[in-house]
Motif scaffolding. Structure first.
Motif: not given
Length: 115
Positions: A19-34
């Motif tokens: 199981r891979l994880s990717c944590a985003a930090s900083g100016s993350v908007f509520s609307i995005n695509v990953m």
């Protein structure tokens, strides 16, 4: 700016799971695509899976039925559950986030599937 950090990679035997994880930090908007991408040795980077902020998902044919992408919006984290791993899944896996016309990439994490 957005920072992406992948984790959870490693060595697994054929047929195993990771199981891979990717944590985003900083100016993350509520609307995005990953997204998840991967790059095998000597090959071009290829798209693996996509998940929108409303949990719509898409998969490459090569992983459909074996991999599952999911996200935790409260934690700004995207996951890639990889089952029935095969040696051809060996690659560096990258996380990507797209928002407001910009793209951000993680540095990648190695997944090695032994035969």
């Amino acid at each position: 700016q957005v920072q992406l950090v992948e984790s959870g990679g490693g060595l697994v035997e054929t047929g195993g799971s990771l199981r891979l994880s990717c944590a985003a930090s900083g100016s993350v908007f509520s609307i995005n695509v990953m997204y998840w991408y991967r790059q095998a040795p000597g090959k071009q980077r290829e798209w693996v899976a996509t998940i929108s902020s409303s949990d719509n998902t898409k998969y490459a044919d090569s992983v459909k039925g074996r991999f599952t992408i999911s996200r935790d919006n409260a934690q700004n984290t995207v996951y890639l559950q990889m089952n029935s791993l095969q040696p051809e899944d060996t690659a560096v896996y990258y996380c990507r986030l797209g928002q407001s016309g910009l793209d951000y990439w993680g540095k990648g994490i190695l997944v090695t599937v032994s035969s």
